[in-house]
Scaffold this active site. Sequence first.
Site, PDB file in Angstrom:
ATOM      1  N   ASP A  67       1.740  13.042   6.129  1.00 52.19           N
ATOM      2  CA  ASP A  67       2.998  12.341   5.927  1.00 52.19           C
ATOM      3  C   ASP A  67       4.017  13.183   5.164  1.00 52.19           C
ATOM      4  OD1 ASP A  67       1.640  12.287   3.523  1.00 52.19           O
ATOM      5  OD2 ASP A  67       1.430  10.119   3.451  1.00 52.19           O
ATOM      6  N   ASN A 134      -2.669   0.333  -3.327  1.00 49.40           N
ATOM      7  CA  ASN A 134      -2.691  -0.886  -2.506  1.00 49.40           C
ATOM      8  C   ASN A 134      -3.536  -0.689  -1.241  1.00 49.40           C
ATOM      9  OD1 ASN A 134      -1.101   0.814  -1.009  1.00 49.40           O
ATOM     10  ND2 ASN A 134       0.723  -0.485  -0.989  1.00 49.40           N
ATOM     11  N   HIS A 136      -3.237   1.893   0.828  1.00 54.51           N
ATOM     12  CA  HIS A 136      -2.573   2.591   1.928  1.00 54.51           C
ATOM     13  C   HIS A 136      -3.250   3.928   2.227  1.00 54.51           C
ATOM     14  CE1 HIS A 136       0.673   4.583  -0.842  1.00 54.51           C
ATOM     15  NE2 HIS A 136      -0.242   5.474  -0.556  1.00 54.51           N
ATOM     16  N   GLU A 141       1.305   1.360   4.977  1.00 52.77           N
ATOM     17  CA  GLU A 141       1.300   0.322   3.956  1.00 52.77           C
ATOM     18  C   GLU A 141       0.647  -0.952   4.506  1.00 52.77           C
ATOM     19  OE1 GLU A 141       2.002   1.229   1.101  1.00 52.77           O
ATOM     20  OE2 GLU A 141       4.053   1.893   0.777  1.00 52.77           O
TER      21      GLU A 141
HETATM   22  C1  GLP Z   1       0.636   8.946  -1.617  1.00 52.85           C
HETATM   23  C2  GLP Z   1       0.317   9.633  -0.282  1.00 52.85           C
HETATM   24  C3  GLP Z   1      -1.082   9.348   0.177  1.00 52.85           C
HETATM   25  C4  GLP Z   1      -2.015   9.476  -1.021  1.00 52.85           C
HETATM   26  C5  GLP Z   1      -1.731   8.359  -1.981  1.00 52.85           C
HETATM   27  C6  GLP Z   1      -2.540   8.416  -3.251  1.00 52.85           C
HETATM   28  O1  GLP Z   1       1.647   8.028  -1.571  1.00 52.85           O
HETATM   29  N1  GLP Z   1       1.222   9.295   0.776  1.00 52.85           N
HETATM   30  O2  GLP Z   1      -1.439  10.229   1.229  1.00 52.85           O
HETATM   31  O3  GLP Z   1      -3.346   9.400  -0.605  1.00 52.85           O
HETATM   32  O4  GLP Z   1      -0.370   8.178  -2.218  1.00 52.85           O
HETATM   33  O5  GLP Z   1      -1.985   9.272  -4.196  1.00 52.85           O
HETATM   34  P1  GLP Z   1      -2.772   9.780  -5.446  1.00 52.85           P
HETATM   35  O6  GLP Z   1      -3.797  10.709  -4.943  1.00 52.85           O
HETATM   36  O7  GLP Z   1      -1.750  10.468  -6.298  1.00 52.85           O
HETATM   37  O8  GLP Z   1      -3.377   8.577  -6.110  1.00 52.85           O
END
Ligand code: GLP
Length: 238
Positions: A67, A134, A136, A141
């Site tokens: 993404d 959440n 995702h 989402e």
């Molecule tokens: C972000 C990314 C995800 C990632 C998630 C968790 O928003 N788009 O690909 O897995 O949030 O982030 P973190 O690893 O900082 O908890």
Amino acid sequence: MKKIVCDNYNEMSRVAADIVARQLKEKPGTVLGLATGSTPLGLYAELARRYNAGEVDFARAQSFNLDEYYPIKRSHPQSYYRYMHENLFSKVNFAATRLPNGEADDPANECAAYDAGIEAAGGIDLQVLGIGMNGHIGFNEPAEAYSMSTYLVELTESTLDANSRFFTGGEAQPTSALTMGFGSIFSAKSILLLINGAGKAPIVKRLFEGKIHTDVPACLLLLHPNVTVILDKEAAGG
Ligand code: GLP
């Protein structure tokens, strides 16, 4: 779904690096799917270390990221383009790397071209994933319906809040993103989901309840035939 519980974040990162390194050894022309966020930073540092030590080689490998914020300049300090270049691509020797382009004029065209690129590469061999608070995956989402292909998504308040910690320099935080959909993610032959920290324990509990909660996007991964979840003790709830 295979589950590996590690003592701590560093062990989780090493175990994940072992799996990526094994994949590259077995198939040097591997197509890797990569994620951003704080979770895979230890994995990327470990892969860079092993590359410098001559233990792993990316010369024939290529990557597709999950993404990217939209719209965002590649030079923006919080763009995933920059994150990937700073944390991995500048440190190892990939043959090719791709991310959805946050600078594209036409997001629909960009998304279609991105999926076509994954298909042309023969699909993803190993997809690395993190998980949002959440549930995702990428930027898929919680929703009533999930997109199959790469698409433009509006981020939820929960995700904007969770990621606002990165936008400390007074820059505007994009409220949309381009993300692979579940069809693109499910095209991966194998999936590696990394989860660490006590903050993720509530979502981990829901993920492993033995049910597909449709409001937890990560639960869809329960349907994929080859998923390994590596989590630290804190995320596993002790
Ligand atoms: C972000 C990314 C995800 C990632 C998630 C968790 O928003 N788009 O690909 O897995 O949030 O982030 P973190 O690893 O900082 O908890």
